[in-house]
Design a protein around this motif. Structure first.
Motif, PDB file in Angstrom:
ATOM      1  N   LEU A 284     -15.861   4.240  35.537  1.00  0.00           N
ATOM      2  CA  LEU A 284     -16.581   5.259  36.305  1.00  0.00           C
ATOM      3  C   LEU A 284     -17.203   4.679  37.571  1.00  0.00           C
ATOM      4  N   GLN A 285     -17.564   3.404  37.526  1.00  0.00           N
ATOM      5  CA  GLN A 285     -18.212   2.784  38.686  1.00  0.00           C
ATOM      6  C   GLN A 285     -17.222   2.548  39.836  1.00  0.00           C
ATOM      7  N   TRP A 286     -15.959   2.850  39.581  1.00  0.00           N
ATOM      8  CA  TRP A 286     -14.953   2.939  40.648  1.00  0.00           C
ATOM      9  C   TRP A 286     -14.477   4.388  40.799  1.00  0.00           C
ATOM     10  N   SER A 287     -14.010   4.995  39.703  1.00  0.00           N
ATOM     11  CA  SER A 287     -13.316   6.283  39.811  1.00  0.00           C
ATOM     12  C   SER A 287     -14.223   7.397  40.315  1.00  0.00           C
ATOM     13  N   GLU A 288     -15.524   7.352  40.042  1.00  0.00           N
ATOM     14  CA  GLU A 288     -16.435   8.399  40.489  1.00  0.00           C
ATOM     15  C   GLU A 288     -16.867   8.226  41.942  1.00  0.00           C
ATOM     16  N   LEU A 289     -16.484   7.107  42.551  1.00  0.00           N
ATOM     17  CA  LEU A 289     -16.905   6.824  43.926  1.00  0.00           C
ATOM     18  C   LEU A 289     -15.758   6.884  44.922  1.00  0.00           C
ATOM     19  N   VAL A 290     -14.535   7.059  44.427  1.00  0.00           N
ATOM     20  CA  VAL A 290     -13.374   7.077  45.308  1.00  0.00           C
ATOM     21  C   VAL A 290     -13.511   8.193  46.346  1.00  0.00           C
ATOM     22  N   GLY A 291     -13.205   7.844  47.581  1.00  0.00           N
ATOM     23  CA  GLY A 291     -13.306   8.794  48.689  1.00  0.00           C
ATOM     24  C   GLY A 291     -14.488   8.524  49.588  1.00  0.00           C
ATOM     25  N   GLY A 292     -15.468   7.767  49.089  1.00  0.00           N
ATOM     26  CA  GLY A 292     -16.630   7.448  49.906  1.00  0.00           C
ATOM     27  C   GLY A 292     -16.356   6.293  50.849  1.00  0.00           C
ATOM     28  N   ASP A 293     -17.046   6.299  51.977  1.00  0.00           N
ATOM     29  CA  ASP A 293     -16.972   5.164  52.904  1.00  0.00           C
ATOM     30  C   ASP A 293     -17.947   4.108  52.398  1.00  0.00           C
ATOM     31  N   LEU A 294     -17.516   3.450  51.332  1.00  0.00           N
ATOM     32  CA  LEU A 294     -18.332   2.449  50.666  1.00  0.00           C
ATOM     33  C   LEU A 294     -17.421   1.377  50.097  1.00  0.00           C
ATOM     34  N   VAL A 295     -18.019   0.429  49.391  1.00  0.00           N
ATOM     35  CA  VAL A 295     -17.269  -0.687  48.813  1.00  0.00           C
ATOM     36  C   VAL A 295     -17.412  -0.644  47.301  1.00  0.00           C
ATOM     37  N   VAL A 296     -16.298  -0.856  46.598  1.00  0.00           N
ATOM     38  CA  VAL A 296     -16.347  -1.067  45.154  1.00  0.00           C
ATOM     39  C   VAL A 296     -15.858  -2.487  44.890  1.00  0.00           C
ATOM     40  N   SER A 297     -16.586  -3.204  44.021  1.00  0.00           N
ATOM     41  CA  SER A 297     -16.296  -4.624  43.830  1.00  0.00           C
ATOM     42  C   SER A 297     -16.189  -4.962  42.347  1.00  0.00           C
TER      43      SER A 297
END
Length: 359
Positions: free
Chosen positions: A262-275
């Motif tokens: 969820l800490q990746w899939s719920e944030l997809v589409g944002g102008d942000l970074v997932v690490s």
């Protein structure tokens, strides 16, 4: 809602079709090369990560540490261990140079963390950050999001250091860092200092917020519906992202400390970074986790209501939930800082065992 087609690799699709940047939560060169193949355009290092990478490759690091010791015969274990961390970071930064050049410095960054033993000393944090920034053009420096650390971030950013906040778990911490970086950028402009892309990012360690709330709820004998607390970090990340956009901050939110996809899939589409760590990336792709643009999809109202009934979650979620003087004493911060300090001690011991092996 835009979504990947069946059979497409989730991470590669998100990297190709959305502004969401993938970074690798490790500076281990082998892992980083594999992550870059999945679309990663950045990486990070901290004492725990560095210790794991050095331990994983004794064939590489035992001779390198012995060579460093021969080159610097008066250095102790700590100085030699941190020289190894710097060398590891420089090696990883080279792998990210193409992404750095292609993005104009927005991505292609290698995060190196300041020594956690300096966490109370603003001047020492600034000086180490400035020194780390000289290691490579694409270095970004991690400083803890405490009152002292945020003061150090502002001054280091003013001096031209690219910043990544660490020891950060909450919305009020992220906003305080975002505001400090804005002040630094405005000070640079007022003083006529060169304007460039610093690639500043503000981490929220969402999984560690989940971890702490589970501990806190157990201590307080509070029961929640199964799975509710797995949404706490996601809710905080979505809230911080919303506030950053509303206020026009020039830094990006970064999602770290993965416990669920969820800490990746719920944030997809944002102008942000997932690490995520590479193992999480591999599992997400292997499992073909459904991927769609979900950054603006709110957390389920029932789940959010249950979370907001918890006073400790409200401290982490509300924009004014904590004052900067409270950041260092937040449970997740104390627990994580102790882990960082322990990794420092273990790195010292690893170097000692190489230099002075047991008889």
């Amino acid at each position: 809602m835009t979504r990947a087609h069946a059979g497409e690799a989730p991470l590669a699709w998100a990297a190709a079709h959305t502004p969401t940047a993938l970074w690798n939560d490790s500076a281990d060169p082998e892992e980083l090369r594999r992550s870059i193949a999945l679309g990663a355009v950045g990486a990070t290092c901290n004492p725990v990560i560095a210790l794991a990478a050095i331990r994983a490759h004794p064939d590489v690091w035992t001779p390198r540490l012995r060579a460093l010791a021969a080159e610097h015969p008066t250095w102790g274990e700590s100085a030699l261990g941190w020289a190894a961390v710097e060398a590891l970071s420089i090696d990883a930064a080279k792998l990210l140079e193409p992404a750095f050049a292609e993005s104009g410095g927005r991505n292609g960054r290698l995060s190196i963390q300041t020594d956690p033993r300096l966490h109370r000393d603003v001047d020492a944090l600034v000086e180490q950050a400035v020194a780390f920034a000289r290691l490579a053009e694409n270095i970004i420096v991690k400083i803890p999001a405490t009152a002292s650390g945020i003061a150090a971030m502002e001054e280091a950013a003013y001096r031209g250091v690219s910043i990544n906040a660490t020891l950060s778990f909450t919305v009020p911490q992220a906003i305080a860092v975002g505001e400090a970086l804005e002040r630094a950028l405005d000070r640079r402009a007022a003083d006529g200092l060169p304007d460039r892309e610093f690639g500043h990012v503000v981490t929220i360690m969402g999984g560690r917020l989940d971890d702490w709330l589970k501990v806190w709820a157990a201590r307080n004998r509070i029961l929640t519906r199964p799975g509710t607390l797995d949404w706490a970090g996601v809710a905080a990340l979505k809230q911080a992202y919303r506030v950053f956009r509303e206020r026009g901050f020039r830094s990006r939110v970064l999602s770290a400390a993965f416990r669920t996809h969820l800490q990746w899939s719920e944030l997809v589409g944002g102008d942000l970074v997932v690490s995520p760590p590479f193992d999480w990336q591999d599992r997400i792709d292997a499992s073909r986790i459904p991927v769609a643009v979900r950054i603006d999809e709110p957390v389920d109202a029932g789940i959010l209501d249950e979370l907001l009934a918890l006073s400790e979650f409200r401290r982490a979620y509300d924009v004014d939930g904590m004052a900067p003087e409270e950041f260092a004493d937040f449970g997740a911060a104390r627990h994580t800082l102790r882990q960082f300090l322990d990794a420092d001690a273990q790195l010292d011991a690893l170097v000692r065992d190489i230099l002075v092996p047991a008889p």
